[in-house]
Scaffold this motif. Structure first.
Motif, PDB file in Angstrom:
ATOM      1  N   VAL A 191       0.840  -1.196   0.000  1.00  0.00           N
ATOM      2  CA  VAL A 191       0.000   0.000   0.000  1.00  0.00           C
ATOM      3  C   VAL A 191       0.879   1.250   0.000  1.00  0.00           C
ATOM      4  N   PRO A 192       0.351   2.355  -0.541  1.00  0.00           N
ATOM      5  CA  PRO A 192       1.098   3.613  -0.464  1.00  0.00           C
ATOM      6  C   PRO A 192       0.918   4.247   0.908  1.00  0.00           C
ATOM      7  N   CYS A 193       1.825   5.123   1.240  1.00  0.00           N
ATOM      8  CA  CYS A 193       1.717   5.891   2.474  1.00  0.00           C
ATOM      9  C   CYS A 193       0.469   6.770   2.407  1.00  0.00           C
ATOM     10  N   GLN A 194      -0.126   7.017   3.561  1.00  0.00           N
ATOM     11  CA  GLN A 194      -1.308   7.876   3.631  1.00  0.00           C
ATOM     12  C   GLN A 194      -0.973   9.324   3.271  1.00  0.00           C
ATOM     13  N   TYR A 195       0.305   9.645   3.284  1.00  0.00           N
ATOM     14  CA  TYR A 195       0.746  10.993   2.923  1.00  0.00           C
ATOM     15  C   TYR A 195       1.193  11.067   1.467  1.00  0.00           C
ATOM     16  N   GLU A 196       0.820  10.101   0.686  1.00  0.00           N
ATOM     17  CA  GLU A 196       1.139  10.113  -0.747  1.00  0.00           C
ATOM     18  C   GLU A 196       0.624  11.395  -1.423  1.00  0.00           C
ATOM     19  N   PRO A 197      -0.591  11.851  -1.109  1.00  0.00           N
ATOM     20  CA  PRO A 197      -1.068  13.089  -1.749  1.00  0.00           C
ATOM     21  C   PRO A 197      -0.188  14.318  -1.435  1.00  0.00           C
ATOM     22  N   PHE A 198       0.581  14.216  -0.358  1.00  0.00           N
ATOM     23  CA  PHE A 198       1.465  15.322   0.022  1.00  0.00           C
ATOM     24  C   PHE A 198       2.887  15.126  -0.484  1.00  0.00           C
ATOM     25  N   GLY A 199       3.153  13.972  -1.096  1.00  0.00           N
ATOM     26  CA  GLY A 199       4.467  13.751  -1.701  1.00  0.00           C
ATOM     27  C   GLY A 199       5.282  12.590  -1.153  1.00  0.00           C
ATOM     28  N   CYS A 200       4.782  11.872  -0.160  1.00  0.00           N
ATOM     29  CA  CYS A 200       5.532  10.713   0.346  1.00  0.00           C
ATOM     30  C   CYS A 200       5.465   9.599  -0.692  1.00  0.00           C
ATOM     31  N   LYS A 201       6.612   9.106  -1.107  1.00  0.00           N
ATOM     32  CA  LYS A 201       6.693   8.106  -2.175  1.00  0.00           C
ATOM     33  C   LYS A 201       6.776   6.666  -1.650  1.00  0.00           C
ATOM     34  N   GLU A 202       6.788   6.516  -0.335  1.00  0.00           N
ATOM     35  CA  GLU A 202       6.961   5.183   0.256  1.00  0.00           C
ATOM     36  C   GLU A 202       5.766   4.275  -0.013  1.00  0.00           C
ATOM     37  N   LYS A 203       6.089   3.007  -0.310  1.00  0.00           N
ATOM     38  CA  LYS A 203       5.079   1.945  -0.408  1.00  0.00           C
ATOM     39  C   LYS A 203       5.574   0.826   0.488  1.00  0.00           C
ATOM     40  N   MET A 204       4.655   0.233   1.196  1.00  0.00           N
ATOM     41  CA  MET A 204       5.041  -0.807   2.150  1.00  0.00           C
ATOM     42  C   MET A 204       3.897  -1.795   2.318  1.00  0.00           C
ATOM     43  N   LEU A 205       4.172  -2.884   3.015  1.00  0.00           N
ATOM     44  CA  LEU A 205       3.119  -3.830   3.345  1.00  0.00           C
ATOM     45  C   LEU A 205       2.170  -3.167   4.339  1.00  0.00           C
ATOM     46  N   ARG A 206       0.903  -3.471   4.223  1.00  0.00           N
ATOM     47  CA  ARG A 206      -0.098  -2.871   5.117  1.00  0.00           C
ATOM     48  C   ARG A 206       0.304  -3.064   6.581  1.00  0.00           C
ATOM     49  N   LYS A 207       0.872  -4.213   6.906  1.00  0.00           N
ATOM     50  CA  LYS A 207       1.247  -4.488   8.296  1.00  0.00           C
ATOM     51  C   LYS A 207       2.362  -3.557   8.786  1.00  0.00           C
ATOM     52  N   ASP A 208       3.099  -2.930   7.854  1.00  0.00           N
ATOM     53  CA  ASP A 208       4.195  -2.035   8.225  1.00  0.00           C
ATOM     54  C   ASP A 208       3.805  -0.560   8.176  1.00  0.00           C
ATOM     55  N   LEU A 209       2.597  -0.264   7.746  1.00  0.00           N
ATOM     56  CA  LEU A 209       2.158   1.129   7.582  1.00  0.00           C
ATOM     57  C   LEU A 209       2.173   1.902   8.900  1.00  0.00           C
ATOM     58  N   SER A 210       1.690   1.290   9.951  1.00  0.00           N
ATOM     59  CA  SER A 210       1.630   1.961  11.251  1.00  0.00           C
ATOM     60  C   SER A 210       3.030   2.384  11.705  1.00  0.00           C
ATOM     61  N   GLN A 211       4.002   1.503  11.549  1.00  0.00           N
ATOM     62  CA  GLN A 211       5.372   1.830  11.951  1.00  0.00           C
ATOM     63  C   GLN A 211       5.939   2.940  11.073  1.00  0.00           C
ATOM     64  N   HIS A 212       5.646   2.885   9.784  1.00  0.00           N
ATOM     65  CA  HIS A 212       6.106   3.939   8.879  1.00  0.00           C
ATOM     66  C   HIS A 212       5.528   5.290   9.313  1.00  0.00           C
ATOM     67  N   MET A 213       4.244   5.303   9.667  1.00  0.00           N
ATOM     68  CA  MET A 213       3.613   6.552  10.093  1.00  0.00           C
ATOM     69  C   MET A 213       4.292   7.102  11.355  1.00  0.00           C
ATOM     70  N   LYS A 214       4.662   6.224  12.277  1.00  0.00           N
ATOM     71  CA  LYS A 214       5.354   6.658  13.507  1.00  0.00           C
ATOM     72  C   LYS A 214       6.763   7.160  13.196  1.00  0.00           C
ATOM     73  N   ASP A 215       7.455   6.432  12.321  1.00  0.00           N
ATOM     74  CA  ASP A 215       8.850   6.767  12.018  1.00  0.00           C
ATOM     75  C   ASP A 215       8.998   7.992  11.124  1.00  0.00           C
ATOM     76  N   SER A 216       7.953   8.397  10.437  1.00  0.00           N
ATOM     77  CA  SER A 216       8.070   9.455   9.424  1.00  0.00           C
ATOM     78  C   SER A 216       7.289  10.718   9.767  1.00  0.00           C
ATOM     79  N   VAL A 217       6.979  10.923  11.025  1.00  0.00           N
ATOM     80  CA  VAL A 217       6.174  12.090  11.419  1.00  0.00           C
ATOM     81  C   VAL A 217       6.839  13.384  10.950  1.00  0.00           C
ATOM     82  N   GLU A 218       8.135  13.515  11.190  1.00  0.00           N
ATOM     83  CA  GLU A 218       8.837  14.742  10.823  1.00  0.00           C
ATOM     84  C   GLU A 218       8.800  14.967   9.305  1.00  0.00           C
ATOM     85  N   GLN A 219       9.085  13.929   8.552  1.00  0.00           N
ATOM     86  CA  GLN A 219       9.059  14.010   7.077  1.00  0.00           C
ATOM     87  C   GLN A 219       7.653  14.385   6.591  1.00  0.00           C
TER      88      GLN A 219
END
Length: 118
Positions: free
Chosen positions: A78-106
């Motif tokens: 799945v794409p990051c929930q911030y894709e509309p704002f420019g985040c290009k990350e794609k990850m497994l759905r199970k890893d999305l929550s961790q990505h959201m925590k790790d990328s708050v500043e970005q």
């Protein structure tokens, strides 16, 4: 089926070997010829059980429900929930929550840049 069958074998042919004998799909219970059920129909049967295409471990999902399963599958990319704002990350759905925590500043920087462009 127009095959030449000895009269003594005809009964067996009609019930067990003829490709045009009546058959019922074991999954959706539709009735058709044996040839159709085991050929074309099996490739399209909405009730045929399939394993998750993402190999999450879910087994015997009816073909008609695979799309719905993919909407919740932890192994779906799945794409990051911030894709509309420019985040290009794609990850497994199970890893999305961790990505959201790790990328708050970005994500805040991406959002701020978008707001400043308005």
């Amino acid at each position: 089926c127009k095959r030449m069958i000895p009269r003594c074998s005809l009964s067996c042919h009609l019930t067990s070997h003829c490709p045009l004998r009546e058959a019922i799909c074991e999954f959706c219970k539709i009735s058709s010829t044996y040839e159709d059920i085991n050929g074309y129909h099996k490739k399209k049967c909405p009730m045929l059980p399939l394993d998750c295409p993402n190999e999450c471990g879910e087994k015997e999902i009816p073909r008609k429900d695979v799309s719905s399963h993919r909407q919740i599958c932890p192994q779906e990319k799945v794409p990051c929930q911030y894709e509309p704002f420019g985040c290009k990350e794609k990850m497994l759905r199970k890893d999305l929550s961790q990505h959201m925590k790790d990328s708050v500043e970005q994500h805040l920087l991406l959002t701020m840049n978008r707001v400043l462009k308005l």
